[in-house]
Design an enzyme around this catalytic site. Structure first.
Site, PDB file in Angstrom:
ATOM      1  N   ASP A   1       0.858  -1.186   0.000  1.00 20.64           N
ATOM      2  CA  ASP A   1       0.000   0.000   0.000  1.00 20.64           C
ATOM      3  C   ASP A   1       0.900   1.244   0.000  1.00 20.64           C
ATOM      4  OD1 ASP A   1      -3.209   0.584   1.072  1.00 20.64           O
ATOM      5  OD2 ASP A   1      -1.773   2.225   1.012  1.00 20.64           O
ATOM      6  N   ILE A   2       0.546   2.194  -0.843  1.00 20.00           N
ATOM      7  CA  ILE A   2       1.382   3.397  -0.989  1.00 20.00           C
ATOM      8  C   ILE A   2       1.265   4.330   0.226  1.00 20.00           C
ATOM      9  CG2 ILE A   2      -0.258   4.977  -2.127  1.00 20.00           C
ATOM     10  CD1 ILE A   2       1.915   5.510  -4.224  1.00 20.00           C
TER      11      ILE A   2
ATOM     12  N   ASN B   1     -13.166  -3.087   2.123  1.00 17.71           N
ATOM     13  CA  ASN B   1     -14.287  -2.145   2.121  1.00 17.71           C
ATOM     14  C   ASN B   1     -15.082  -2.257   0.823  1.00 17.71           C
ATOM     15  OD1 ASN B   1     -13.239  -1.068   4.565  1.00 17.71           O
ATOM     16  ND2 ASN B   1     -11.821   0.215   3.411  1.00 17.71           N
TER      17      ASN B   1
ATOM     18  N   GLN C   1     -14.620   2.447   0.889  1.00 19.12           N
ATOM     19  CA  GLN C   1     -13.899   2.071  -0.342  1.00 19.12           C
ATOM     20  C   GLN C   1     -13.563   3.329  -1.133  1.00 19.12           C
ATOM     21  OE1 GLN C   1     -15.984  -0.696  -2.935  1.00 19.12           O
ATOM     22  NE2 GLN C   1     -14.125  -1.163  -4.089  1.00 19.12           N
TER      23      GLN C   1
ATOM     24  N   HIS D   1     -10.073  -4.965  -3.349  1.00 23.41           N
ATOM     25  CA  HIS D   1      -8.765  -5.178  -2.731  1.00 23.41           C
ATOM     26  C   HIS D   1      -8.934  -5.554  -1.287  1.00 23.41           C
ATOM     27  CE1 HIS D   1      -9.890  -0.922  -2.553  1.00 23.41           C
ATOM     28  NE2 HIS D   1      -9.307  -0.903  -1.368  1.00 23.41           N
TER      29      HIS D   1
ATOM     30  N   HIS E   1      -6.944  -5.455   2.301  1.00 20.22           N
ATOM     31  CA  HIS E   1      -5.806  -4.935   3.060  1.00 20.22           C
ATOM     32  C   HIS E   1      -5.302  -6.023   4.005  1.00 20.22           C
ATOM     33  CE1 HIS E   1      -6.630  -0.523   2.322  1.00 20.22           C
ATOM     34  NE2 HIS E   1      -7.860  -0.984   2.144  1.00 20.22           N
TER      35      HIS E   1
HETATM   36  P1  AMP Z   1      -9.774   1.626   0.331  1.00 23.96           P
HETATM   37  O1  AMP Z   1      -9.999   2.905   1.100  1.00 23.96           O
HETATM   38  O2  AMP Z   1     -10.117   0.392   1.107  1.00 23.96           O
HETATM   39  O3  AMP Z   1     -10.420   1.664  -1.043  1.00 23.96           O
HETATM   40  O4  AMP Z   1      -8.195   1.525   0.144  1.00 23.96           O
HETATM   41  C1  AMP Z   1      -7.525   1.975  -0.985  1.00 23.96           C
HETATM   42  C2  AMP Z   1      -6.057   1.847  -0.673  1.00 23.96           C
HETATM   43  O5  AMP Z   1      -5.340   1.912  -1.887  1.00 23.96           O
HETATM   44  C3  AMP Z   1      -5.503   2.941   0.241  1.00 23.96           C
HETATM   45  O6  AMP Z   1      -4.951   2.367   1.414  1.00 23.96           O
HETATM   46  C4  AMP Z   1      -4.445   3.618  -0.620  1.00 23.96           C
HETATM   47  O7  AMP Z   1      -3.314   4.019   0.107  1.00 23.96           O
HETATM   48  C5  AMP Z   1      -4.120   2.538  -1.624  1.00 23.96           C
HETATM   49  N1  AMP Z   1      -3.619   3.013  -2.900  1.00 23.96           N
HETATM   50  C6  AMP Z   1      -4.200   3.913  -3.734  1.00 23.96           C
HETATM   51  N2  AMP Z   1      -3.446   4.101  -4.828  1.00 23.96           N
HETATM   52  C7  AMP Z   1      -2.364   3.298  -4.701  1.00 23.96           C
HETATM   53  C8  AMP Z   1      -1.220   3.047  -5.489  1.00 23.96           C
HETATM   54  N3  AMP Z   1      -1.023   3.671  -6.666  1.00 23.96           N
HETATM   55  N4  AMP Z   1      -0.306   2.152  -5.049  1.00 23.96           N
HETATM   56  C9  AMP Z   1      -0.497   1.532  -3.858  1.00 23.96           C
HETATM   57  N5  AMP Z   1      -1.555   1.714  -3.069  1.00 23.96           N
HETATM   58  C10 AMP Z   1      -2.476   2.601  -3.463  1.00 23.96           C
END
Ligand code: AMP
Ligand code: ZN
Length: 141
Positions: A30-31, A86, A93, A99, A101
């Site tokens: 995760d970024i 989520n 989400q 995805h 986590h």
């Molecule tokens: P959610 O809020 O459950 O949809 O989580 C989305 C997740 O995606 C967040 O924790 C972000 O930090 C992660 N995310 C978004 N863009 C990227 C990316 N380019 N590379 C890695 N993680 C990402």
């Protein structure tokens, strides 16, 4: 090109710190990690949320989950591990490609909390819970 950021990651159009992939799934860091070792596992197929999985898609996705969990356990020796997923904006989400986590847990101060889980045992009496179970079962039948 797809507008989905996670499809772009799978296609290597956007960089990611990959940790694993097979025919059906891709896993990467995760970024914006909440704890050390915060990883995302995604299906390679663009599936928006849990409602859109076929049984086969689900089997292909979830069989990779213990592999990722055990890799995190081996590397970070966390005290625990939260899997969080989520569905829909009201549920948190923000990326609309399914995805999961993987959040390794270290202690109460590691920055991740599920402390707002309010239990309503006075509203949901045993009778009410049974009534809800009956309703859900009737949809599943
Ligand atoms: P959610 O809020 O459950 O949809 O989580 C989305 C997740 O995606 C967040 O924790 C972000 O930090 C992660 N995310 C978004 N863009 C990227 C990316 N380019 N590379 C890695 N993680 C990402
Ligand atoms: Zn996608």
């Amino acid at each position: 090109m797809t507008s989905c950021i996670f499809c772009q990651i799978i296609e290597r159009a956007v960089p990611s710190a990959k940790i694993y992939e097979d025919e059906h799934v891709y896993a990467f860091m995760d970024i914006m990690p909440t704890t050390e070792g915060h990883v995302l596992l995604i299906p390679k197929k663009h599936i928006e949320n849990i409602y859109d999985f076929s049984e086969e898609d689900a089997a292909n996705f979830f069989k990779a989950a213990p592999k990722i969990a055990n890799a995190l356990k081996a590397e970070f020796r966390p005290a625990g591990l939260n899997l969080l997923q989520n569905n829909g904006a009201p549920a948190g989400q923000s990326v609309f490609h399914y995805h999961m986590h993987f959040i390794p847990r270290y202690d109460e101060t590691d920055g991740f909390q599920l402390s707002t889980w309010e239990t309503k045992h006075t509203t949901y009496t045993p009778e009410k819970i049974q009534e809800l179970a009956d309703k859900i079962r009737s949809v599943l039948a």
